[in-house]
Design an enzyme around this catalytic site. Structure first.
Site, PDB file in Angstrom:
ATOM      1  N   ASN A  30      57.311  47.832  32.762  1.00 32.52           N
ATOM      2  CA  ASN A  30      57.022  47.120  34.000  1.00 32.52           C
ATOM      3  C   ASN A  30      56.023  47.858  34.890  1.00 32.52           C
ATOM      4  OD1 ASN A  30      57.663  45.170  36.292  1.00 32.52           O
ATOM      5  ND2 ASN A  30      58.424  47.081  37.176  1.00 32.52           N
ATOM      6  N   LYS A  64      44.888  43.906  31.706  1.00 34.55           N
ATOM      7  CA  LYS A  64      45.948  42.995  31.272  1.00 34.55           C
ATOM      8  C   LYS A  64      45.567  42.274  29.977  1.00 34.55           C
ATOM      9  CE  LYS A  64      48.942  43.966  34.381  1.00 34.55           C
ATOM     10  NZ  LYS A  64      50.176  44.691  33.982  1.00 34.55           N
ATOM     11  N   TYR A 110      37.979  42.484  38.008  1.00 34.97           N
ATOM     12  CA  TYR A 110      37.533  42.816  36.658  1.00 34.97           C
ATOM     13  C   TYR A 110      38.369  43.907  35.985  1.00 34.97           C
ATOM     14  CZ  TYR A 110      33.497  40.114  38.125  1.00 34.97           C
ATOM     15  OH  TYR A 110      32.690  39.111  38.597  1.00 34.97           O
TER      16      TYR A 110
END
Length: 213
Positions: free
Chosen positions: A65, A139, A133
């Site tokens: 997380n 991700k 960006y």
């Protein structure tokens, strides 16, 4: 169920820790400052090794997380310093990989091991929205990591999935976000419960909606 969760000192991580414990799971929640009881910087391989070596018993669920959004509010020509790229990828990508790698021995002791990676729909190629960006790239990279690990870990009986927590009212999401941390956490936990067998390598929203890569 024995759970280890990184970034458990606030927001969604704190809520997931609380809700998992409330239903009877044993949770080791980590934070960089040790405020959760277990200090861990996911960029520090020595700390990860020490944590893995000290973990007792099988690990049933690893929740990656911990993450940062360091380029929030930046624009082309006014931001995106090279060090922000390095720091973001160190936590959001390399940190996830190192955490998983360090804890694989404990996961292999479980009868039904699972890994949940907190990603974001901002990493989806099909949902590119411009800007952010560094965060978007990190991700997208961790999504790719999750998909490839799903292939390599499936023969070992380890399921892994990537998840978008929703737009959540936290320090990262801001006060105008759609849902609170408790709602996001409850949905995510339900998604983690579904991991296993052929349900691996997924990219899902907290409410179960499939997100395109």
């Amino acid at each position: 169920m024995q759970v280890l969760l990184t970034g458990g000192n606030r927001g969604i991580g704190e809520q997931m820790t609380s809700q998992l414990r409330a239903r009877g799971d044993t949770v080791v929640a980590t934070s960089r400052d040790g405020s959760t009881g277990a200090a861990l910087d996911v960029t520090d391989r020595a700390q990860l090794t020490a944590l893995a070596d000290s973990f007792e018993g099988p690990l049933d669920l690893l929740i990656c997380n911990a993450g940062v959004y360091l380029d929030k509010g930046h624009s082309l020509g006014n931001g995106f310093d090279a060090q922000l790229w390095a720091d973001t990828f160190a936590i959001n990508v390399t940190g996830v990989f190192q955490t998983i790698e360090a804890l694989l021995p404990a996961l292999r002791l479980s009868k039904a091991p699972k890994i949940a990676v907190l990603s974001s729909q901002m990493g989806s190629d099909e949902r590119a929205g411009g800007g952010a960006y560094i965060y978007r790239a990190s991700k997208a990279a961790v999504l790719n990591l999750t998909r490839n690990m799903a292939i390599d870990l499936k023969p070992q009986g380890i399921a892994i999935g990537a998840y978008h927590p929703g737009w959540v009212r936290t320090d990262m999401g801001g006060s105008s976000a759609d849902i609170d941390a408790a709602t996001s956490a409850a949905g995510l936990i339900a998604r983690f419960d579904c991991l296993g067998g052929d349900h691996t390598g997924v990219f899902e929203n907290y409410d179960g909606t499939v997100i395109p890569f």
